[in-house]
Design an enzyme around this catalytic site. Sequence first.
Site, PDB file in Angstrom:
ATOM      1  N   ARG A 270      23.842  33.765  39.638  1.00 38.48           N
ATOM      2  CA  ARG A 270      23.028  34.303  38.144  1.00 38.48           C
ATOM      3  C   ARG A 270      22.339  32.923  37.613  1.00 38.48           C
ATOM      4  O   ARG A 270      23.091  32.248  36.882  1.00 38.48           O
ATOM      5  CB  ARG A 270      24.057  34.903  37.349  1.00 38.48           C
ATOM      6  CG  ARG A 270      23.218  35.619  36.100  1.00 38.48           C
ATOM      7  CD  ARG A 270      24.117  36.899  35.244  1.00 38.48           C
ATOM      8  NE  ARG A 270      25.223  36.004  34.773  1.00 38.48           N
ATOM      9  CZ  ARG A 270      25.970  36.842  33.725  1.00 38.48           C
ATOM     10  NH1 ARG A 270      25.394  38.042  33.316  1.00 38.48           N
ATOM     11  NH2 ARG A 270      26.951  36.329  33.114  1.00 38.48           N
TER      12      ARG A 270
ATOM     13  N   ASP B  79      32.690  35.618  27.280  1.00 36.42           N
ATOM     14  CA  ASP B  79      31.463  34.814  27.241  1.00 36.42           C
ATOM     15  C   ASP B  79      30.505  35.029  26.167  1.00 36.42           C
ATOM     16  O   ASP B  79      30.856  35.660  25.215  1.00 36.42           O
ATOM     17  CB  ASP B  79      30.838  35.220  28.684  1.00 36.42           C
ATOM     18  CG  ASP B  79      30.242  36.363  28.953  1.00 36.42           C
ATOM     19  OD1 ASP B  79      30.090  37.393  28.030  1.00 36.42           O
ATOM     20  OD2 ASP B  79      29.920  36.795  29.895  1.00 36.42           O
TER      21      ASP B  79
END
Length: 541
Positions: A167, A448
Amino acid sequence: MSSPIPGVTILGPLKGAQNEILSKETLHFLATLQRAFNPTRKALLQRRVLRQQELDRGQLPDFLPETAFIRNDDVWKAAKPAPGLQDRRVEITGPVDRKMVINALNCGAATYMADFEDSNAPTWENNLSGQVNLRDAICGTISFTNPGNNKKYELRKDGKLATLIVRPRGWHLEEKHILVDNEPCSGSIFDFALYFFHNAKKLVEIGWGPYFYLPKMESHLEARLWNDIFNLSQDMLNIPRGTIRGTVLIETILAAFEMDEIIYELRDHSSGLNCGRWDYIFSMIKKFRQNPKFVLPDRADVSMTVPFMDAYVRLLIKTCHRRGVHAMGGMAAQIPIKNDVQANDAAITKVRNDKLREVQAGHDGTWVAHPDLVKVALEVFNEHMPQPNQLFVRREDVQVSALDLLNINFKGAITEKGIRSNIDVGLVYMESWLRGVGCVPIHHLMEDAATAEISRSQLWQWAKHGARTAEGKTVTAQMLLGYLDEEVERLRKQLGNKYAQTKYDTAKRYFATQITGQEYADFLTSLLYDEITVNAQKAKM
């Protein structure tokens, strides 16, 4: 420092294998992509600004009339699943530090999403070392010895490694340590270019391919940009078009209205869509933050079964399966709780129930954040989905309207506990990120950037609209700043002399600007980024 490529400047130090990652050939490839596509990226970001102004004026999103022909065409399909991506029933995600890369590839998950985005604080060192780690893993040479106990980590020898998916950063982020023609490089292009240039041919050789998760998109035009980058990159390296595959995270409310179109733009390179649930909630708050009708309750009350989240999930599964690609479920953020059997059992039960809901809805796979949860998720999916996927579950019963995607009519409350939790989580995460750590265990959840974004956005929204708490108080900027002061003081007393070694004062200074209902940064990561660049550190010396 100068580079061997005219117009390219490297502003960060290089050591060891990092010099190979930024070789002359790599920099030429990177600069070519940056020059070709950065103007379009910047134009699309400006388009976001204009779209936000429309939303601020009260305009609500809808399915695009100009692309109805794409949605209404039952014939077109996306690419068939690529090698290593037919079975994705459990995917593990995490940052790109060396130990994590080894453990994730070894853990028994079907795939590992190596993350340069929300779980990675994009320091120069983290980004370059991450690229080295992935290259070494693909070559089979990666190892790591823990300096604390001399424990050695290596890839398993039986070949049962998770398929690697990377990613890159979202379109909004820059890599300020690389200038191309005196402009910072796109973080997305930087992460993609380095990984693709060094690993694409080797990945094909070992039976996989260069696979990506594409984050934070808000329109099909942004997907088109990725597709253009894929095509040029494959042509430059003499790799057949269609070798790259990209799974798009539907984690913005605007992208939810363009799922068909996003798959269509990437159709030769598409490997499906993913329910990026936490960022999706953040987007819902962010995009409608000026609208008092869209004030959400405590994060704990915004479950996957509330109307707007349920509609989003159902539409995503139907859309993906109609086009022949995977519909991936969301993250289980729980982590094992040691020394508390009862709390650990409760956490595992939550994971099981979440994964059961997903597989029964028609998802083809799901995410976990911790290796110990791979087995839990696998058991649920193996029982209810014994075949590699369930693309045959068409969900033709599903009819989702624009109003369904915007339906926030559900029970929930704004509580003092929820306010203080948002302050706690946002502050702790930002402090960790400023230290270069982007994946943080907080209250037995692996958090996150998305979590911090929800936290500060809810506080901003509640202060902006003077929300009332369940305890009967009106939320004000003064209240929130007072609670922030209290939390920092608590941490100061708790940590004692160690407090001086933390980044809490810096985190507090930035956090305080984001919770008053006035100033609002587009992304916390953009707001904080200069604090972790090498140039900023030099300027403070």
